[in-house]
Write an enzyme that holds these catalytic residues in place. Structure first.
Site, short mmCIF file in Angstrom:
data_model
loop_
_atom_site.label_atom_id
_atom_site.label_comp_id
_atom_site.label_asym_id
_atom_site.label_seq_id
_atom_site.Cartn_x
_atom_site.Cartn_y
_atom_site.Cartn_z
N ASP A 22 1.73 -3.96 -8.72
CA ASP A 22 1.93 -4.51 -7.37
C ASP A 22 2.08 -3.34 -6.41
O ASP A 22 2.99 -2.52 -6.57
CB ASP A 22 3.19 -5.37 -7.42
CG ASP A 22 3.57 -5.92 -6.06
OD1 ASP A 22 2.91 -5.61 -5.04
OD2 ASP A 22 4.58 -6.67 -6.02
N ASN A 36 -5.24 -8.32 8.30
CA ASN A 36 -6.29 -8.94 9.12
C ASN A 36 -6.05 -8.48 10.55
O ASN A 36 -5.02 -7.88 10.85
CB ASN A 36 -6.30 -10.46 8.97
CG ASN A 36 -4.98 -11.06 9.36
OD1 ASN A 36 -4.52 -10.89 10.49
ND2 ASN A 36 -4.34 -11.74 8.41
N ASP A 46 -1.30 -8.45 2.07
CA ASP A 46 -0.62 -8.57 3.36
C ASP A 46 0.68 -9.39 3.21
O ASP A 46 1.77 -8.97 3.64
CB ASP A 46 -1.58 -9.28 4.32
CG ASP A 46 -1.29 -8.99 5.78
OD1 ASP A 46 -0.37 -8.20 6.06
OD2 ASP A 46 -2.00 -9.56 6.64
N SER A 135 -10.60 -5.74 0.94
CA SER A 135 -11.69 -6.73 1.12
C SER A 135 -12.09 -7.51 -0.12
O SER A 135 -12.90 -8.43 -0.03
CB SER A 135 -12.96 -6.08 1.70
OG SER A 135 -12.82 -5.79 3.07
N THR A 136 -11.54 -7.15 -1.30
CA THR A 136 -12.03 -7.80 -2.53
C THR A 136 -11.32 -9.11 -2.86
O THR A 136 -11.60 -9.73 -3.88
CB THR A 136 -11.92 -6.86 -3.75
OG1 THR A 136 -10.53 -6.59 -3.98
CG2 THR A 136 -12.69 -5.58 -3.54
N ALA A 138 -9.49 -12.27 -0.36
CA ALA A 138 -9.91 -13.34 0.56
C ALA A 138 -11.21 -12.99 1.29
O ALA A 138 -11.97 -13.89 1.66
CB ALA A 138 -8.80 -13.61 1.57
N TYR A 139 -11.47 -11.72 1.50
CA TYR A 139 -12.66 -11.31 2.27
C TYR A 139 -13.94 -11.21 1.43
O TYR A 139 -15.01 -10.94 1.97
CB TYR A 139 -12.40 -10.01 3.04
CG TYR A 139 -11.55 -10.21 4.28
CD1 TYR A 139 -11.03 -11.46 4.61
CD2 TYR A 139 -11.27 -9.15 5.14
CE1 TYR A 139 -10.25 -11.65 5.75
CE2 TYR A 139 -10.49 -9.32 6.28
CZ TYR A 139 -9.99 -10.57 6.58
OH TYR A 139 -9.22 -10.76 7.71
P1 ADP Z 1 -8.70 -8.90 1.67
O1 ADP Z 1 -8.34 -9.98 2.68
O2 ADP Z 1 -8.95 -7.56 2.33
O3 ADP Z 1 -9.78 -9.32 0.74
P2 ADP Z 1 -6.54 -9.48 -0.24
O4 ADP Z 1 -5.11 -9.12 -0.04
O5 ADP Z 1 -6.91 -10.93 -0.22
O6 ADP Z 1 -7.35 -8.64 0.85
O7 ADP Z 1 -7.06 -8.87 -1.62
C1 ADP Z 1 -7.40 -7.53 -1.84
C2 ADP Z 1 -7.23 -7.18 -3.31
O8 ADP Z 1 -5.87 -6.92 -3.59
C3 ADP Z 1 -7.67 -8.26 -4.29
O9 ADP Z 1 -8.44 -7.66 -5.31
C4 ADP Z 1 -6.34 -8.80 -4.84
O10 ADP Z 1 -6.47 -9.21 -6.18
C5 ADP Z 1 -5.47 -7.58 -4.77
N1 ADP Z 1 -4.01 -7.83 -4.64
C6 ADP Z 1 -3.38 -8.98 -4.26
N2 ADP Z 1 -2.04 -8.80 -4.22
C7 ADP Z 1 -1.80 -7.50 -4.58
C8 ADP Z 1 -0.63 -6.69 -4.75
N3 ADP Z 1 0.59 -7.19 -4.53
N4 ADP Z 1 -0.81 -5.39 -5.13
C9 ADP Z 1 -2.03 -4.88 -5.36
N5 ADP Z 1 -3.18 -5.59 -5.22
C10 ADP Z 1 -3.07 -6.88 -4.85
#
Ligand code: ADP
Length: 190
Positions: A22, A36, A46, A135-136, A138-139
């Site tokens: 994390d 965002n 985020d 970006s990997t 939600a984006y």
């Molecule tokens: P975006 O909107 O830029 O795509 P996200 O937060 O939805 O960003 O996801 C970006 C990446 O971070 C994804 O691969 C997700 O699995 C990963 N992710 C989500 N939560 C965490 C966390 N607490 N620490 C590290 N990576 C995370």
């Protein structure tokens, strides 16, 4: 698992590391938020950062919106706040491209997220920084393509920089770390 442990070594002369976990737990000088453009919170990384970091980060983001970014932080740019209750000292917020929404400029914009975040760290005298896979989530940016772009951007920046000591790529999923280890464009240390 042994393969992964073996691979979770360092790259680029020891200045780049890969970790599974994390990102809010990282103790680097800065952690990067996959924000965002509103800067007012969201899901994924985020949400985790604002939940663990507390209200101080949100207050500073609101101030950034009021002063420097009344229309939101543009895609590919980066802005810095303190890190509230997090173990890191600062949060660098950057807005990744949404896959398929930038008329073929997605890779350029994703690279800009990494490059601008690294430049902002250096400007603020920060020597260690941790990135999520911007970006990997939600984006929707495909993981493999994102690895190629992000690792190339970091490798290029470090080749011209003598200040940064450590850049960490943090993946919440083992699977995504493995995709990174297979596809990155960093030199491997033996
Ligand atoms: P975006 O909107 O830029 O795509 P996200 O937060 O939805 O960003 O996801 C970006 C990446 O971070 C994804 O691969 C997700 O699995 C990963 N992710 C989500 N939560 C965490 C966390 N607490 N620490 C590290 N990576 C995370």
């Amino acid at each position: 698992m042994k393969d992964l442990e073996e691979a979770l070594k360092s790259f680029a002369g020891g200045r780049v590391r890969v970790r599974v976990g994390d990102i809010t737990q990282e103790r680097t000088d800065a952690i990067v938020n996959a924000a965002n453009s509103t800067l007012l919170g969201g899901g994924g990384v985020d949400g985790a950062i604002h939940r663990a970091g507390g209200r101080a980060i949100l207050e500073e983001c609101r101030e950034l919106r009021r002063t420097r970014y009344p229309n939101g932080l543009p895609t590919g740019e980066a802005a810095i706040t303190t890190a509230g209750n997090l173990p890191s000292r600062f949060v660098i917020h950057t807005v990744g491209p949404r896959w398929g929404r930038h008329a073929g400029r997605e890779a350029e914009l994703l690279a800009a997220c990494y490059t601008n975040s690294l430049a902002l760290a250096v400007e603020n005298n920060l020597r260690t920084i941790a990135f999520p896979a911007i970006s990997t989530g939600a984006y929707g940016y495909p993981h493999r393509e994102a690895v190629i772009v992000s690792s190339e951007a970091v490798a290029k920046f470090l080749a011209e920089d003598n200040f940064l000591n450590e850049v960490v790529f943090v993946f919440i999923l083992v699977r995504d770390a493995q995709v990174f280890l297979k596809n990155h464009k960093l030199g491997k240390d033996d």
